[in-house]
Every structure is written in structure tokens, then in C-alpha cells.
Design a protein around this motif. Structure first.
Motif, PDB file in Angstrom:
ATOM      1  N   UNK A   8       0.833  -1.206   0.000  1.00  0.00           N
ATOM      2  CA  UNK A   8       0.000   0.000   0.000  1.00  0.00           C
ATOM      3  C   UNK A   8       0.866   1.253   0.000  1.00  0.00           C
ATOM      4  N   UNK A   9       1.899   1.254   0.806  1.00  0.00           N
ATOM      5  CA  UNK A   9       2.789   2.420   0.889  1.00  0.00           C
ATOM      6  C   UNK A   9       3.521   2.656  -0.426  1.00  0.00           C
ATOM      7  N   UNK A  10       3.775   1.596  -1.174  1.00  0.00           N
ATOM      8  CA  UNK A  10       4.521   1.703  -2.429  1.00  0.00           C
ATOM      9  C   UNK A  10       3.621   1.543  -3.657  1.00  0.00           C
ATOM     10  N   UNK A  11       2.333   1.727  -3.458  1.00  0.00           N
ATOM     11  CA  UNK A  11       1.366   1.437  -4.512  1.00  0.00           C
ATOM     12  C   UNK A  11       1.610   2.236  -5.788  1.00  0.00           C
ATOM     13  N   UNK A  12       1.842   3.527  -5.660  1.00  0.00           N
ATOM     14  CA  UNK A  12       2.017   4.372  -6.843  1.00  0.00           C
ATOM     15  C   UNK A  12       3.266   3.982  -7.628  1.00  0.00           C
ATOM     16  N   UNK A  13       4.364   3.769  -6.916  1.00  0.00           N
ATOM     17  CA  UNK A  13       5.617   3.398  -7.576  1.00  0.00           C
ATOM     18  C   UNK A  13       5.504   2.013  -8.211  1.00  0.00           C
ATOM     19  N   UNK A  14       4.835   1.108  -7.535  1.00  0.00           N
ATOM     20  CA  UNK A  14       4.645  -0.238  -8.073  1.00  0.00           C
ATOM     21  C   UNK A  14       3.881  -0.175  -9.397  1.00  0.00           C
ATOM     22  N   UNK A  15       2.801   0.588  -9.423  1.00  0.00           N
ATOM     23  CA  UNK A  15       1.995   0.703 -10.640  1.00  0.00           C
ATOM     24  C   UNK A  15       2.814   1.316 -11.776  1.00  0.00           C
ATOM     25  N   UNK A  16       3.622   2.324 -11.454  1.00  0.00           N
ATOM     26  CA  UNK A  16       4.435   2.978 -12.481  1.00  0.00           C
ATOM     27  C   UNK A  16       5.438   2.005 -13.086  1.00  0.00           C
ATOM     28  N   UNK A  17       6.109   1.250 -12.229  1.00  0.00           N
ATOM     29  CA  UNK A  17       7.135   0.326 -12.703  1.00  0.00           C
ATOM     30  C   UNK A  17       6.547  -0.771 -13.593  1.00  0.00           C
ATOM     31  N   UNK A  18       5.420  -1.305 -13.190  1.00  0.00           N
ATOM     32  CA  UNK A  18       4.790  -2.366 -13.983  1.00  0.00           C
ATOM     33  C   UNK A  18       4.293  -1.806 -15.313  1.00  0.00           C
ATOM     34  N   UNK A  19       3.736  -0.608 -15.275  1.00  0.00           N
ATOM     35  CA  UNK A  19       3.257   0.036 -16.498  1.00  0.00           C
ATOM     36  C   UNK A  19       4.407   0.242 -17.484  1.00  0.00           C
ATOM     37  N   UNK A  20       5.537   0.696 -16.974  1.00  0.00           N
ATOM     38  CA  UNK A  20       6.703   0.938 -17.835  1.00  0.00           C
ATOM     39  C   UNK A  20       7.282  -0.363 -18.370  1.00  0.00           C
ATOM     40  N   UNK A  21       7.314  -1.386 -17.529  1.00  0.00           N
ATOM     41  CA  UNK A  21       7.867  -2.664 -17.980  1.00  0.00           C
ATOM     42  C   UNK A  21       6.972  -3.292 -19.049  1.00  0.00           C
ATOM     43  N   UNK A  22       5.662  -3.147 -18.888  1.00  0.00           N
ATOM     44  CA  UNK A  22       4.778  -3.689 -19.919  1.00  0.00           C
ATOM     45  C   UNK A  22       4.912  -2.894 -21.222  1.00  0.00           C
ATOM     46  N   UNK A  23       5.209  -1.607 -21.110  1.00  0.00           N
ATOM     47  CA  UNK A  23       5.463  -0.809 -22.314  1.00  0.00           C
ATOM     48  C   UNK A  23       6.690  -1.353 -23.057  1.00  0.00           C
ATOM     49  N   UNK A  24       7.682  -1.838 -22.299  1.00  0.00           N
ATOM     50  CA  UNK A  24       8.839  -2.504 -22.911  1.00  0.00           C
ATOM     51  C   UNK A  24       8.385  -3.748 -23.662  1.00  0.00           C
ATOM     52  N   UNK A  25       7.475  -4.485 -23.051  1.00  0.00           N
ATOM     53  CA  UNK A  25       6.916  -5.680 -23.693  1.00  0.00           C
ATOM     54  C   UNK A  25       6.333  -5.322 -25.062  1.00  0.00           C
ATOM     55  N   UNK A  26       5.515  -4.275 -25.061  1.00  0.00           N
ATOM     56  CA  UNK A  26       4.862  -3.849 -26.297  1.00  0.00           C
ATOM     57  C   UNK A  26       5.917  -3.489 -27.345  1.00  0.00           C
ATOM     58  N   UNK A  27       6.944  -2.790 -26.906  1.00  0.00           N
ATOM     59  CA  UNK A  27       8.008  -2.398 -27.821  1.00  0.00           C
ATOM     60  C   UNK A  27       8.737  -3.572 -28.429  1.00  0.00           C
ATOM     61  N   UNK A  28       8.739  -4.689 -27.729  1.00  0.00           N
ATOM     62  CA  UNK A  28       9.392  -5.901 -28.227  1.00  0.00           C
ATOM     63  C   UNK A  28       8.421  -6.842 -28.937  1.00  0.00           C
ATOM     64  N   UNK A  29       7.183  -6.395 -29.070  1.00  0.00           N
ATOM     65  CA  UNK A  29       6.196  -7.198 -29.790  1.00  0.00           C
ATOM     66  C   UNK A  29       5.572  -8.313 -28.981  1.00  0.00           C
ATOM     67  N   UNK A  30       5.589  -8.195 -27.636  1.00  0.00           N
ATOM     68  CA  UNK A  30       5.070  -9.270 -26.785  1.00  0.00           C
ATOM     69  C   UNK A  30       3.676  -8.980 -26.217  1.00  0.00           C
ATOM     70  N   UNK A  31       3.070  -7.887 -26.635  1.00  0.00           N
ATOM     71  CA  UNK A  31       1.704  -7.610 -26.213  1.00  0.00           C
ATOM     72  C   UNK A  31       1.594  -7.042 -24.810  1.00  0.00           C
ATOM     73  N   UNK A  32       0.377  -7.127 -24.257  1.00  0.00           N
ATOM     74  CA  UNK A  32       0.092  -6.572 -22.922  1.00  0.00           C
ATOM     75  C   UNK A  32      -0.572  -7.637 -22.055  1.00  0.00           C
ATOM     76  N   UNK A  33       0.193  -8.550 -21.490  1.00  0.00           N
ATOM     77  CA  UNK A  33      -0.409  -9.647 -20.720  1.00  0.00           C
ATOM     78  C   UNK A  33      -1.145  -9.199 -19.458  1.00  0.00           C
TER      79      UNK A  33
END
Length: 538
Positions: free
Chosen positions: A248-273
């Protein structure tokens, strides 16, 4: 039993990449999935930080309701001391759900045995039941055979409220009727009555999806000492309390990191799981067995549709004093698993491995590395009748998956078809069209306007011709039925509904055919964790 291994059929591009070249995905995972990685993991990871006494107390209390075998007791003692775990999990499907639920458990057990011998430390198999999942439509059915086709047989719940699996009650009368329908679809064997009695007897003591699932899994794997835990088990939530607070204390940072990592996925053609959102809270709020996904909005944790709103302080208070009111989502469950269990390796299926790859930065946020992500064993079972048919037509198992069997079946049908019949029907239709067109033109010269009636009449003729065409086709295929059925039977057994056998069939069908000891026999096969699809001939 004979074992053959094949390249994974029906695999996604990402899964093929993970199986064949995991090193190239190092930006998404901390480890490859080989013995070197397992050695590295156990040597560099601090497994002393876990609350082992509380963890073992929770697992013991949970499993007491199903019975704890001597081997399971041994594993619990090892877990409390210095043991590490191989862990995998699944939703609480009816009658254990598809066969891949069983294959996950087999994977956990087999890898734990192998690593215990290789590493020389206690390695314990654990199965995490996703009792907090509320998507009941994914677990409320099995496929049964009707008229030589597989159809979904769904438990007819009396309520439309989607509660979590651990709070969703299986009504005894409805469930007994449902089980009777399922068992009637099976061929009667020496084992049918015994299995039916064992399954229906469980209804006396276990009333939710999760409990019914756990009871069956415990029966199937008790000799192996497989440890079970339901993610929604209330005392287990108390063990997770402090970890909820950290999330809960790290909720905002956690969401940001996952969002950015999934954007990397998209850039590599792996979609948005995960389909991550920057505003995600990655936690559910649970009330009366229903759970509501929270988002962050103006420094609040909200679920707008239900009018739910909490400040961070209120969320922390819930996590501290009422952790049973919180539930993990696809992002926080792997994190919570790592926080609670001393995990050497996580056993994952194709979909799980895809979304785990978006979580590398999330693990690092909490000063952790994700464990070695080992692809689960993927298994197809070929019985004697199916093997005989494969031999008769000189088909390989791969011929079933790549469409060869379907193509040969179609060729066989066409070779026996009298092509003069469809050509004559087509000629009749063309003649009718021409004659009606001629009639229409003639009427126009006489200023007689009957086009709607003419078109309707022509349409009726065409419908009758189509009816005749279908009747001829039905009789024609009926004459070839015995031969066609042999092709269909191969497909139904090895690629049901165009998918892998393990994704459609329940273990019930195979246990009914081979006997209740079938799962134990499957455990004796010399599997390799090499990313191949294992075909077991029985």
C-alpha cells in the motif's frame, strides 16, 4: 508407459522465445530456467527472512481439514527448519479443472524431488490455490462428450453473484445432480462406481469450490506430501498483513514500474499480458465474499462503481487489523508469494510466464529477485485405442496438431464424393435464376410489376435446393460414418476443440479409463524440464 517429446504445439511467440532463448529476455527475468540458475538462486538468496513458524502453522491448520499424510508432515517440519519450496498454483476448478492443473502439481513434485537430490537440501512441493479468484465462469465447468462432440457442462449455480471461489458454495443437491450428469457421460468401467462414490462423498464435508478442489488434490497427491494453501484462507491473510502494508505504501511506484515494464513488452512485440494501468492499486477490497478492484485517484483508493473509497491511512488500518478484507491481483500475488514462501522456483504455464516478465522491476522495488520461472510440464496422454488408430493410418501425434489428420479426412471424403451431384444442383439453380430473370423481363415488357413476388418465389426454390443438398450430404456422410469417426476420434482425443488435450479434458476421464492410480503412474514417468511437450503412451 512410453514417453516421446515434441516441440511445443500451439505456443505463442513469447513462449517460444522463453523456451528457446530465455537469455535474450534477461531484461524481464532475473534468472534463466536451467540448473545453473537454480544453483545461483539458492546460493545468493536469503531464505532466513521468512516467518517460517507462522507459515507452517497456517499451512498445517489449513491442511488439517483434508488430512495430512506422513510425507506432508515431514515436509512441514523441513519447511519450518531450512527447506525451500517449488511452488505453483491454479484456480479451484471443478473436479480439479483441466488436466493442466494436475500437470502443474506433477511439475512441482517432480522438480522438488530432482532438486532435493541435486542440491542436497530439503526442497518441498507447494500448491497455491487461487481461492481469492472471483471469475467463477472459468472454473464452474468440465467438458463432456455428447454425440461424439465435446460440450461444456456447467454447474448450474442458483446465484448470479460472483463471489470469490473460497466463498462460493456448491449446493449439495445441485452438485449431486451435476456430478450424476457428468458421470453418465463417461463409459462404464471397473472404476466408475468407486470414483463416483469417492467424489460424491466429499460433498458431505466440503462445500465451496476451493475446499472441494483442495480435498480432491489432497487425495490425488497425499502420498507425495504436496502441501496445499488457499490464498483466501483467513489466517493466512493475517500472515500477509505487514506485506499488504508495504504494498500500500509503495502502490504508486509499483503501478508505475509495472506500467513501464509492460510498455517494454509492447516495444518488443510481446503484447500486454497484464494491461497495466498507471492508476492501478493492484489490490482488491473484499466484502461479503465479493471483491472489488481498487484504483488510485486523488490520493485515494477507490472503486467508483461501488462507491468504495479509502485514504492511504484507512487502507493501512485495514491491512493491519482486517487483512482478510484485502486480496492480491495478478501483480501483487507473485510478490506476496515471494514474501511469504522461501521460493527456489515457481512453476508457470505459458500465460503466467508472460505476465511474470512484466514484474522484474516490481520485485526489485521490494529488494527481491523473482525466483527461477520453470515452464510447467506439458503432457498429452495417448491411450491404447488412440495409439492403434494412429498406427492404422500411419499418423504421428504431430500430424494431429498440424492439421494433417483433418486434411487426410477431408481428402478421404472428397475421394468418395460424386462430384456430378453438386454440379447438377448448381446447374439447376443457375437455370432457375435464368428462367426467373427471363420471366421478370417479359413481365416488364407487359408493364406487370411482380418483382417482389418473383424474387420471393425464386428464394423459396433456392431454399428447397439447399435443403436437398444438405439431405444428400447427410446421407453421404452417414455412409462413410464408420471411417470418418476414426479420424474424428483421433482429433477428439489428442486435439479436442482444436486445443491441447490438457486444456480441455478433466483427469476424471482418464482416471475412469485407467483407474484411480493413474495419477501415481503419471508421476513415475521420467520427465525432463526441457521445454518440450511430453507425450505419454499408456
Amino acid at each position: 508407459m512410453r514417453l516421446e517429446q515434441y516441440t511445443q504445439p500451439f505456443a505463442s511467440s513469447f513462449y517460444k522465445k522463453y523456451l528457446g532463448d530465455a537469455a535474450s529476455l534477461s531484461s524481464f527475468f532475473h534468472y534463466d530456467w536451467n540448473q545453473k540458475a537454480l544453483n545461483h538462486r539458492i546460493n545468493e538468496t536469503n531464505f532466513s527472512k521468512h516467518k517460517r513458524t507462522e507459515l507452517v502453522e497456517n499451512v498445517t491448520n489449513y491442511m488439517n481439514q483434508f488430512g495430512i499424510s506422513e510425507t506432508a508432515h515431514k515436509h512441514l517440519n523441513e519447511l519450518e527448519d531450512n527447506g525451500v519450496v517449488i511452488i505453483g498454483g491454479q484456480q479451484a476448478g471443478l473436479l480439479t479443472g483441466p488436466m493442466y492443473s494436475i500437470h502443474k502439481a506433477i511439475s512441482v513434485i517432480v522438480l522438488a524431488k530432482q532438486q532435493r537430490e541435486i542440491l542436497g537440501v530439503p526442497v518441498i512441493p507447494v500448491f497455491w490455490i487461487a481461492g481469492e479468484d472471483h471469475d467463477i465462469d472459468e472454473i464452474n465447468h468440465v467438458y463432456i462428450e455428447r454425440g461424439r462432440k465435446l460440450q461444456k457442462a456447467t454447474y448450474p449455480s442458483a446465484t448470479k453473484v460472483k463471489k470469490i471461489a473460497s466463498a462460493s458454495v456448491l449446493e449439495k443437491d445441485l452438485m449431486e445432480s451435476y456430478l450424476e450428469e457428468v458421470f453418465k457421460s463417461l463409459p462404464e468401467t471397473l472404476y466408475t462406481k468407486k470414483i463416483y462414490e469417492k467424489v460424491t462423498n466429499l460433498l458431505r464435508d466440503y462445500h465451496t469450490y476451493s475446499d472441494f478442489f483442495a480435498a480432491l488434490m489432497n487425495i490425488l497427491f497425499e502420498e507425495e506430501g504436496l502441501l496445499l494453501i488457499d490464498a483466501a484462507y483467513t489466517p493466512f491473510r493475517k500472515l500477509e498483513s505487514e506485506y499488504f502494508q508495504v504494498m500500500i505504501k509503495n502502490s504508486a511506484e509499483l503501478a508505475r514500474l509495472v506500467f513501464e515494464k509492460e510498455a517494454e513488452y509492447v516495444g518488443n512485440g510481446y503484447g500486454t499480458p497484464i494491461q497495466a494501468k498507471e492508476a492501478a492499486a493492484n489490490l482488491f477490497f473484499v466484502e461479503d465474499g465479493e471483491r472489488f478492484l481498487l484504483e488510485r485517484q486523488d490520493h485515494l483508493f477507490v472503486h467508483e462503481a461501488q462507491g468504495i473509497s479509502f485514504t492511504e491511512e484507512e487502507m493501512l488500518e485495514i491491512a493491519k487489523n482486517h487483512p482478510e478484507k484485502l486480496s492480491n491481483n495478478v501483480v501483487t500475488r507473485p510478490l506476496m508469494q515471494e514474501m511469504v514462501f522461501p521460493v527456489l522456483s515457481f512453476i508457470g504455464g505459458p500465460g503466467e510466464i508472460a505476465y511474470w516478465g512484466t514484474l522484474k522491476s516490481a520485485f526489485e522495488l521490494f529488494n527481491m529477485k523473482m525466483p527461477v520461472i520453470m515452464p510447467r510440464l506439458s503432457i498429452t496422454v495417448v491411450n491404447a485405442k488412440t495409439q492403434s488408430l494412429l498406427d492404422k493410418f500411419s499418423f504421428s501425434v504431430e500430424d494431429v496438431w498440424d492439421g494433417t489428420v483433418d486434411a487426410v479426412k477431408l481428402q478421404y471424403i472428397n475421394e468418395h464424393r460424386n462430384e456430378n451431384i453438386p454440379e447438377l444442383l448448381k446447374s439447376i439453380k443457375n437455370d432457375l435464376v435464368l428462367k426467373y430473370e427471363e420471366l421478370s423481363n417479359l413481365l416488364h415488357t407487359e408493364d406487370i410489376k411482380l418483382d417482389p413476388l418473383i424474387n420471393k418465389n425464386l428464394n423459396n426454390h433456392e431454399k428447397q435446393l439447399k435443403f436437398i443438398e444438405h439431405a444428400i450430404e447427410d446421407i453421404f456422410l452417414g455412409k462413410l460414418d464408420a471411417s470418418i469417426n476414426r479420424y474424428d476420434r483421433i482429433m477428439l482425443e489428442l486435439a479436442p476443440n482444436g486445443s491441447l488435450q490438457e486444456r480441455i479434458y478433466s483427469p476424471l476421464q482418464l482416471c475412469n479409463e485407467v483407474g484411480p492410480s493413474f495419477i501415481q503412474e503419471l508421476l513415475q514417468v521420467p520427465y525432463e524440464f526441457n521445454g518440450k511437450h511430453h507425450v505419454v503412451f499408456i
